[in-house]
Design an enzyme around this catalytic site. Structure first.
Site, short mmCIF file in Angstrom:
data_model
loop_
_atom_site.label_atom_id
_atom_site.label_comp_id
_atom_site.label_asym_id
_atom_site.label_seq_id
_atom_site.Cartn_x
_atom_site.Cartn_y
_atom_site.Cartn_z
N GLY A 14 34.14 32.73 40.88
CA GLY A 14 33.51 33.78 40.06
C GLY A 14 32.20 34.35 40.57
N LYS A 37 26.26 41.33 49.94
CA LYS A 37 27.19 40.27 50.32
C LYS A 37 27.36 40.52 51.88
CE LYS A 37 31.92 38.79 49.55
NZ LYS A 37 31.37 37.30 49.01
N PHE A 212 36.48 31.91 29.34
CA PHE A 212 37.38 32.40 29.85
C PHE A 212 37.95 34.04 29.30
CE2 PHE A 212 42.26 32.92 30.33
CZ PHE A 212 42.32 32.87 31.79
#
Length: 229
Positions: A14, A37, A212
């Site tokens: 995640g 990134k 979750f």
């Protein structure tokens, strides 16, 4: 400007989701926030350009509109270990290229800049003699001296993974600004006890907890941004 490197206890825990949520929370609080990134592996051809799904998510979460090539300058096609994909593509995963991309984003003068890694902390960048890597993405982070945010994928084995990763980060001379607990399965046995153990064993602050299948608390994310900025 505050800048942090986001790493995880493993791949698929995640990191991108956490990066995006922190960027969005910072933007909502009026901060200019940019995600970076530098390296991705696993891309689809979209409008003639190779695009990584995680990089595209970061692009959407930035507070300013930037081309995907600036957010993700090294986009490798196959979804495999980046250093192996780079050899196949004859691409050099160099410190200079990663740092140059970071510097390009710094010129926008964001209040918050989040650089997301790939895989875990020890991501190989090259293949040396007998295919043994001699350089890791963590070496680049250490050379810059960036503080680190650790994403812990809450599942069986996460205590060992989290403690070893934190130990490696500190051993590289870097500061852990905080960690995020991300429930990635929804069925971890004794989740609460494991979270309590991590709180007791990791001296760094818990920045946020992500349930979750649910959105993290806006208030908790806002508090995390306040701590980071």
């Amino acid at each position: 400007m505050k800048q942090y490197f986001i790493t995880g206890t493993d791949t698929e825990v995640g990191k991108t989701y956490v990066t995006c949520k922190l960027l969005e929370a910072a933007s909502q609080l009026g901060h200019k926030a940019i995600g970076y990134k530098p390296i991705s592996a696993g891309c689809d051809l979209i409008d003639g350009e190779w695009v990584n799904e995680d990089a595209a998510s970061i692009q959407k979460s930035n507070s300013i509109d930037l081309p995907i090539s600036e957010i993700n300058p090294i986009a490798l096609t196959p979804p495999i270990a980046p250093h192996i994909a780079a050899v196949e593509a004859d691409v050099l995963l160099s410190d200079e290229k990663i740092i140059k991309g970071l510097g390009s984003l710094q010129t926008y003068k964001p209040d918050l800049l989040l650089m997301e890694g790939a895989g875990g902390w020890r991501l190989p960048l090259n293949v040396g003699d007998e295919t043994k890597p001699t350089r890791f993405l963590s070496d680049v982070v250490a050379s810059i001296g960036m503080d680190v945010i650790l994403v812990v994928g809450m599942r069986l084995g996460c205590l060992n993974h989290a403690l070893l990763t934190a130990q490696a980060i500190r051993g590289d001379g870097l500061n852990i600004a905080g960690w995020v607990a991300n429930d990635i399965t929804g069925n971890m046995t004794r989740y609460g006890d494991n979270l309590a153990s991590l709180k007791a064993m990791l001296p760094e602050p818990l920045l946020a907890e992500i349930p979750f299948g649910q959105q993290p608390s806006d208030d908790r994310l806002a508090l995390a941004i306040e701590q980071l900025c």
